[in-house]
Design an enzyme around this catalytic site. Structure first.
Site, PDB file in Angstrom:
ATOM      1  N   LEU B 101      17.757  27.563  44.966  1.00  0.00           N
ATOM      2  CA  LEU B 101      17.295  27.720  43.584  1.00  0.00           C
ATOM      3  C   LEU B 101      17.992  28.941  43.017  1.00  0.00           C
ATOM      4  O   LEU B 101      17.961  29.993  43.640  1.00  0.00           O
ATOM      5  CB  LEU B 101      15.791  28.010  43.569  1.00  0.00           C
ATOM      6  CG  LEU B 101      14.807  26.860  43.451  1.00  0.00           C
ATOM      7  CD1 LEU B 101      13.401  27.409  43.450  1.00  0.00           C
ATOM      8  CD2 LEU B 101      15.058  26.067  42.209  1.00  0.00           C
ATOM      9  N   ASP B 102      18.583  28.819  41.845  1.00  0.00           N
ATOM     10  CA  ASP B 102      19.301  29.993  41.357  1.00  0.00           C
ATOM     11  C   ASP B 102      18.336  31.013  40.759  1.00  0.00           C
ATOM     12  O   ASP B 102      17.143  30.769  40.655  1.00  0.00           O
ATOM     13  CB  ASP B 102      20.385  29.590  40.355  1.00  0.00           C
ATOM     14  CG  ASP B 102      19.799  28.959  39.121  1.00  0.00           C
ATOM     15  OD1 ASP B 102      20.578  28.694  38.184  1.00  0.00           O
ATOM     16  OD2 ASP B 102      18.587  28.718  39.076  1.00  0.00           O
ATOM     17  N   ALA B 103      18.856  32.137  40.348  1.00  0.00           N
ATOM     18  CA  ALA B 103      17.989  33.258  39.976  1.00  0.00           C
ATOM     19  C   ALA B 103      17.148  32.958  38.747  1.00  0.00           C
ATOM     20  O   ALA B 103      16.059  33.492  38.590  1.00  0.00           O
ATOM     21  CB  ALA B 103      18.840  34.502  39.742  1.00  0.00           C
ATOM     22  N   SER B 105      15.737  30.119  37.941  1.00  0.00           N
ATOM     23  CA  SER B 105      14.668  29.138  38.143  1.00  0.00           C
ATOM     24  C   SER B 105      13.600  29.669  39.060  1.00  0.00           C
ATOM     25  O   SER B 105      13.769  30.649  39.759  1.00  0.00           O
ATOM     26  CB  SER B 105      15.231  27.868  38.741  1.00  0.00           C
ATOM     27  OG  SER B 105      16.561  27.709  38.396  1.00  0.00           O
TER      28      SER B 105
END
Lengths: 451, 321
Positions: B101-103, B105
């Site tokens: 999960l990127d930063a 989200s």
């Protein structure tokens, strides 16, 4: 316990927005202003209505697609395009409300009161598109019409009458108007145009567009078979004329009929709401959801009532498990019906839509709704229109999606490849499909834009 | 011989999920969980030091008789096994991360400890769908598709109604359903393709372009709207791009204000551990729950059927099993 968070540098709006609006803005911190200066674009107003569009695809060398540059390229670099495998936009002058595809030609009509309301394109060797005057000589008619060209109907009040529906057969066409009845043009060697048969009549370059008489009431629907015609009046009576060797006229004999005669059989006293035919088999749906059929049954289309290869008088078809029939569509060797729940049932011979293993059936087989887009996220997707070409099917769902399956004759399915399709496949049409007309090797779809 | 630390580690092996807050890199989450687990593992009371018998030279109390070393057997602790000499028992533990999960989200992030990492590999390989909730706002277009990006364009949105949004979503869903069929490697002319299409099993094997298998609008209050998507092989940037493209289709512009993963395979928000529960005790309990549910599932169906569950009617079947 504290663990370091990655601090996100808040991206800020540049105040110099009018100068350039591309991502060349540097990402240095600037105070973000909510109500910043900058143009606000308006692309569409509140009252925008969806734009109507027409898409065509299939075999183009007959001119049936109405795009002349496919047949005669307008630039030296372009090559002729024989098969148009995906939907291609056809620019029309008016909004098209009705379209029909015959055997190598198409008719499109608009429900306007203007002088030109009917256009034809494609094969014109039997004047099925009327007389199309050539550029060089006013006595000659084009044999192939490559562009949608107006058809001059001999209307009494051309600026008052509207065209309601068009239908095309092998070499003839029927035009239904709201105030002036039915007009027919094209080949009449079997009486399919509803007028007296003239021996050795030359149909090419003929100016005759006949206003068919002999209807007791107003006609509300017309359908063209290969060489016969069916008419439905507002009282629910069906009349037929044309070739009857397979009993497709339903008049109780196998002879030709050159003027419309009411069909009897099981249909006497029944109020019919829809008729359908394209090959040599004919179907009628009554107002209370019953299905009647007559004509060719060589491909087991009417096998639920007979083992014979033809029936020349309408018979009621008892369909088990179909529920109330709302629409029926008849192709060359296969039949499809739609019930009030939006389910599609198919039977007959050919590619029926349930995989390559099912190539013929004499009882209705339901096509699972999951193939039409029904899923857990959309449990209520239903089919609203069903149409048949000579050897393929088309279904339009209530969400505006078009599904096709069947034999891919010269690319008529529009799925981007020339392989046959054994189960319903979506056609990517840029817009929501409203209605579709199926021919032998091409199709015309009427759509509207999303917004 | 298993020390209490090793026994505790065995109890920790498996898969569990945490709730990753937004604004945090996933690696920090993984590192902090590893630190917490290591702290607890190394804090377990160590075994008493083993004793060994050594023959030590006794210091002679009498000063006479220098010859003849008298060795006596004494039991001494083995100093080489003292924790201060050898170091803590666990220097690092394998904590693996599932789908990243990127930063920007937030949401469910699946982690695996020890042997659970092997199951993570299987999770990657099976065709597992993920559920997201996307919050969007009409009226702006930015360069990175989020509300914190540099504004590229602003446009009106008064013409947008829920009906128009539904139409655009239906069109997108149709295109994605078609992509699902196109990316599957099955020959479309076979009966097998038809059977799989009816059951909804046609889909890409392994890597493919991101595909949204389900899309619907759950809240609409212009300019804000919330979408629920179910997708395969996606990245969060792609989902933000989808929000941007929905804005374009509606002849306006849209940005994504938040992405939240509500489900990853069979792990839902219900089972996710929040920040204050990133302790060894809560993680052990979560892993125990995972093992028991896995056993229960194994009784009702096989691992191959899990593939079918995860791709098609996800939640209904899970609730019934």
């Amino acid at each position: 316990m504290a663990f370091p968070f990655v601090r996100l540098c808040p991206r800020h709006v540049s105040t110099g927005l009018q100068v350039c609006s591309y991502a060349t803005l540097s990402k240095a911190s600037r105070p973000q202003e909510k109500s910043s200066a900058g143009p606000v674009f308006q692309y569409v107003g509140q009252n925008k209505k969806p734009t109507p569009k027409v898409f065509v695809w299939g075999f183009s060398f007959t001119g049936a697609l109405g795009i002349p540059s496919f047949v005669v390229p307008d630039s030296g670099r372009k090559k002729p395009r024989k098969y148009q495998l995906t939907p291609y936009r056809l620019e029309t002058a008016e909004q098209i409300s009705s379209a029909a595809c015959g055997y190598g030609f198409s008719l499109i009509a608009s429900s306007t009161k203007d002088a030109s309301k009917l256009w034809g394109m494609g094969l014109n060797k039997d004047s099925q598109l009327g007389f199309q005057r050539t550029q060089h000589s006013r006595h000659q008619s084009y044999d192939y019409v490559l562009e949608p060209s107006p058809v001059a109907l001999p209307l009494v009040n051309p600026l008052q009458t509207r065209v309601l529906q068009v239908a095309c057969g092998r070499a003839h066409s029927l035009v239904l108007t709201d105030r002036e009845g039915v007009f027919s043009m094209g080949n009449n060697s079997y009486g399919q145009c509803g007028r007296r048969i003239v021996e050795d009549e030359v149909y090419s370059g003929s100016h005759i567009i006949h206003n068919i008489e002999g209807f007791a009431g107003r006609v509300v629907q017309v359908a063209c078979g290969q060489d016969h015609s069916l008419f439905l009046t507002e009282t629910g009576k069906v009349l037929a004329c044309g070739w009857g060797a397979d009993g497709q006229t339903g008049l109780g004999h196998h002879n030709i009929s050159s003027s419309p005669v009411e069909v009897g059989g099981d249909l006497s006293g029944v109020e019919v709401q829809q008729i359908s035919t394209y090959g040599d088999c004919s179907l009628a749906v009554s107002r209370d959801g019953q299905l009647f059929g007559w004509g060719n049954s060589e491909y087991r289309q009417l096998a639920s009532v007979t083992e014979a290869t033809q029936i020349n008088s309408p018979r009621h078809l008892p369909l088990k498990g179909c529920g109330k029939v709302v629409q029926a569509a008849c192709g060359g060797t296969q039949v499809a019906v739609l019930n009030d729940k939006g389910e599609v049932f198919v039977w007959g011979y050919g590619i029926l839509g349930k995989g390559p293993n099912l190539s013929e059936s004499s009882t209705p087989e339901v096509i699972p709704s999951t193939l039409f887009g029904r899923s857990q996220f959309n449990p209520s997707v239903a089919v609203t229109r069903i149409r048949c070409g000579l050897s393929h099917f088309a279904a339009v769902t209530d969400r505006g999606e078009l599904f096709v399956w069947g034999k891919n004759v010269r690319g008529c399915l529009g799925i981007g490849k020339r392989d046959d399709q054994y189960f319903p496949w979506r056609v990517t049409v840029p817009g929501q499909v409203v209605d579709v007309a199926c021919g032998v090797d091409h199709m015309v779809a009427m759509a509207k834009s999303l917004l | 011989m298993a020390t209490p630390a090793v026994r505790m580690f065995r109890r920790l092996e498996g898969l569990f999920c945490v709730y990753k807050p937004s604004g945090v890199h996933w690696k920090l989450v993984r590192d902090s969980i590893e630190t917490n687990l290591l702290k607890v593992l190394n804090a377990t009371p160590s075994q008493p030091l083993p004793q060994e018998v050594r023959f030590l030279a006794q210091p002679s109390t009498e000063t006479e008789a220098p010859k003849g070393l008298t060795l006596s057997a004494t039991s001494v602790p083995v100093l080489s096994k003292h924790p201060l000499v050898s170091g803590p028992e666990f220097q690092n533990i394998q904590v693996g991360v599932g789908h990243r999960l990127d930063a920007f989200s937030s949401g469910v992030l699946v982690l695996g400890v020890g042997n659970g990492n092997k199951t993570l590999n299987d999770l990657y390989r099976t065709r597992v769908t993920r559920d997201y909730t996307l919050e969007g706002e009409f009226g702006t277009a930015t360069d990175d598709f989020t509300h914190t990006g540099g504004v590229v364009e602003r446009s009106t949105y008064e013409h947008i109604t829920q009906d128009k949004l539904e139409r655009v979503l239906a069109m997108l869903e149709g295109a994605n359903q078609k992509a699902l069929l196109m990316y599957s490697n099955v020959d479309m002319r076979s009966q097998e393709a038809y059977e799989m299409a009816v059951q909804g099993l046609l889909g890409p094997e392994g890597k493919s372009a991101p595909i949204l298998t389900g899309l619907r609008c759950i809240h609409f209050q212009p300019p804000n709207f919330i979408l629920e998507v179910q997708c395969l092989n996606e990245t969060q940037k792609y989902l933000r791009k989808v929000v941007h493209e929905i804005g374009l289709e509606l002849r306006s512009t849209a940005v994504c204000k938040g992405i939240r993963r509500t489900r990853d395979g069979l792990f839902t928000l219900q089972d996710a551990l929040t920040r204050h529960h990133w302790t060894a005790a809560d993680i052990t309990q979560a892993i125990r729950q995972y093992h028991s549910s896995k056993k229960h599932r194994k009784h009702s169906l096989s691992w191959d059927n899990l593939n079918y569950i995860l791709l098609s009617t996800d939640s209904a079947l899970i609730q019934s099993s």
